[in-house]
Enzyme design. Structure first.
Site, PDB file in Angstrom:
ATOM      1  N   LYS A 212     -48.380   9.888  -2.624  1.00 37.29           N
ATOM      2  CA  LYS A 212     -46.791   9.629  -2.693  1.00 37.29           C
ATOM      3  C   LYS A 212     -46.335  11.203  -3.056  1.00 37.29           C
ATOM      4  O   LYS A 212     -45.308  11.650  -2.654  1.00 37.29           O
ATOM      5  CB  LYS A 212     -46.424   8.548  -3.758  1.00 37.29           C
ATOM      6  N   ASN A 216     -42.763  13.213  -2.489  1.00 36.18           N
ATOM      7  CA  ASN A 216     -41.627  13.644  -3.430  1.00 36.18           C
ATOM      8  C   ASN A 216     -41.408  14.824  -4.046  1.00 36.18           C
ATOM      9  O   ASN A 216     -40.316  15.217  -4.349  1.00 36.18           O
ATOM     10  CB  ASN A 216     -42.089  12.673  -4.675  1.00 36.18           C
TER      11      ASN A 216
END
Length: 333
Positions: A212, A216
């Site tokens: 992730k 991000n």
């Protein structure tokens, strides 16, 4: 254990969405929430409304909501919806809700304060970072042994006080820092699944954290610096190139610390083309005049890069720029 009392500590966009889903499901569970400001006032007066992706009518629930965690009883499970830079100031309040056996499911972007607890993927087990946990309050008052890690692939935004909009049908990945597939992990998964959430478990939660963070660490600061939506960033050749460079730096640092990545950077970029006209959480905070979630994202890519002797020149540049943007934005607010 059986989780019958649950507090969502930080019932903003994502935390509020989970609180609403849990409360709507019932299942004999008591849900409370810690929130603040106009959002808290609206929840108390009008209930909490959740618009799921594509839904015309919201889920509406009545829950106990407060800005004073000391007014709540001890909890079986605490779910934190706070960002990494907000957690330190909440340590005492969270600790007030703990009893023997309480677990704390922490939904965090980027590198969490507990990252190296029982880490067998790198030689840095139990290493602590002051910038993630000032004065070690989280480690000392909550304890990494209570943590259930959670990586959330869910777009959410507070569109009005007491009203939350989901931009997609998200998914949540849970894991123990130790990698154990524990009974608590199974119990929390069952609880969230019964509330209609798409939940899976993994023995390698750090891999999911890095997967992730690949997005991000690129999209959040770039969106704040440019005020661009995801679609605009992906459509601009120069920004697209910068996204790819940051993603490669993140992958290099993660790999050096033992993480495994499920897809290539090219595949990740292609996925990002389909996210849509979304405002990242950092852009939302910028526009609201709030402090930005910089350290767990760009800050830790750079810090862990130094730890692992991996160069991160683009991330260092972005970190310097977005850090100054944060200072100036809050000064203006």
């Amino acid at each position: 254990m059986s989780f019958k009392s649950i507090c969502v500590y930080g019932a903003g966009a994502l935390g509020g969405a989970i609180a609403a889903k849990l409360a709507a499901a019932g299942n004999g569970v008591t849900i409370s929430a810690v929130a603040r400001g106009a959002h808290l006032k609206s929840i108390r007066e009008n209930g909490l409304k959740l618009y799921e992706a594509g839904a015309e009518k919201p889920i509406k629930v009545e829950i106990t909501a407060t800005d004073d965690p000391y007014s709540l009883p001890k909890q079986d499970l605490i779910i934190t919806g706070l960002k990494g830079h907000q957690l330190g100031d909440a340590a005492e309040g969270i600790a007030a809700l703990l009893k023997d056996g309480t677990r704390v499911m922490m939904i965090l972007n980027g590198i969490p304060w507990w990252y190296f607890h029982r880490d067998s993927q790198s030689p840095h087990a139990e290493l602590q970072f002051e910038e993630l946990d000032p004065a070690g309050r989280l480690w000392r008052l909550i304890g990494p042994e209570r943590v259930i890690g959670c990586v959330a692939m869910q777009g959410a935004e507070v569109v009005n006080p007491g009203e939350i909009q989901l931009s997609n049908n998200g998914r949540y990945i849970l894991g123990e820092p130790s990698g154990e597939m524990s009974d608590d992990l199974e119990g929390i998964k069952a609880l969230l699944t019964a509330a209609g959430l798409n939940v899976s478990m993994t023995p390698r939660i750090r891999d999911e954290i890095w997967n992730k963070l690949t997005g991000n660490a690129a999209f959040n600061p770039l969106s704040a610096l440019t005020r661009a939506l995801m679609t605009d960033i992906m459509a601009d050749p120069a920004l697209y190139d910068m996204v790819g460079k940051i993603m490669n730096e993140v992958r290099a640092v993660g790999t050096a610390l033992g993480a495994k990545f499920s897809i290539t950077i090219e595949e990740r970029l292609e996925q990002s083309r389909h996210i849509g006209a979304v405002r990242t959480s950092m852009l939302q905070d910028l526009l609201a005049g709030k402090a930005l979630e910089i350290v767990p994202l760009s800050g830790m890519v750079v810090a862990l890069g130094r730890l692992a002797s991996v160069p991160t020149p683009v991330s260092e540049t972005v970190l310097a720029l977005v850090s100054q943007l944060d200072i100036e934005n809050r000064r203006g607010a």
